[in-house]
Scaffold this motif. Structure first.
Motif, PDB file in Angstrom:
ATOM      1  N   ASP A  64     119.213  86.577  58.522  1.00 42.02           N
ATOM      2  CA  ASP A  64     119.149  85.731  59.715  1.00 42.02           C
ATOM      3  C   ASP A  64     120.533  85.259  60.135  1.00 42.02           C
ATOM      4  O   ASP A  64     120.878  85.279  61.317  1.00 42.02           O
ATOM      5  N   ARG A  65     121.339  84.872  59.188  1.00 42.10           N
ATOM      6  CA  ARG A  65     122.662  84.311  59.488  1.00 42.10           C
ATOM      7  C   ARG A  65     123.596  85.338  60.104  1.00 42.10           C
ATOM      8  O   ARG A  65     124.315  85.052  61.051  1.00 42.10           O
ATOM      9  N   PHE A  66     123.592  86.554  59.546  1.00 38.84           N
ATOM     10  CA  PHE A  66     124.519  87.568  60.018  1.00 38.84           C
ATOM     11  C   PHE A  66     123.896  88.532  61.017  1.00 38.84           C
ATOM     12  O   PHE A  66     124.538  89.495  61.421  1.00 38.84           O
ATOM     13  N   GLY A  67     122.670  88.284  61.403  1.00 39.55           N
ATOM     14  CA  GLY A  67     122.016  89.111  62.418  1.00 39.55           C
ATOM     15  C   GLY A  67     121.820  90.547  61.974  1.00 39.55           C
ATOM     16  O   GLY A  67     121.976  91.469  62.773  1.00 39.55           O
ATOM     17  N   LEU A  68     121.504  90.742  60.709  1.00 36.77           N
ATOM     18  CA  LEU A  68     121.278  92.090  60.191  1.00 36.77           C
ATOM     19  C   LEU A  68     120.009  92.672  60.816  1.00 36.77           C
ATOM     20  O   LEU A  68     119.073  91.948  61.134  1.00 36.77           O
TER      21      LEU A  68
END
Length: 113
Positions: A64-68
């Protein structure tokens, strides 16, 4: 007065459902690792299960944080659960816990120098 209470309860319910999904991933991963290692099922608690839960939380949060990219994702109540990243993190956490325990046991039984 009721609107803030409703918002708070909805947020808590959403978080509880998401955490329950992560706990299920962690427990399933710990059981899979335990069965694959041919160990008794009771050895899956507490370290591999907790490491699996932590790994699932870490995998989902990093995705979620790195938009994987979410190859397989589903929505649970009001939050998206990245299935591949959560399951991968749970398996990695449970596997590392099992490997760490095996390393510690081997090191403890080694002859002191």
């Amino acid at each position: 007065m009721w609107l803030p209470l409703q918002v708070a309860l909805e947020y808590l319910g959403c978080a509880a459902a998401w955490l329950a999904a992560m706990a299920a991933f962690g427990a399933a991963a710990a059981l899979l690792v335990t069965v694959a290692a041919r160990r008794p099922l009771r050895s899956a608690w507490p370290a591999p299960v907790l490491a699996g839960i932590f790994g699932a939380l870490l995998g989902a949060s990093l995705a979620d944080r790195f938009g994987l990219p979410d190859i397989l994702a589903f929505r649970m109540w009001c939050r998206e659960v990245p299935l591949a990243w959560s399951a991968g993190g749970a398996l990695a956490g449970a596997g590392l816990s099992w490997a760490g325990g095996r390393f510690r046991a081997r090191r403890a039984t080694a002859a002191p120098a």
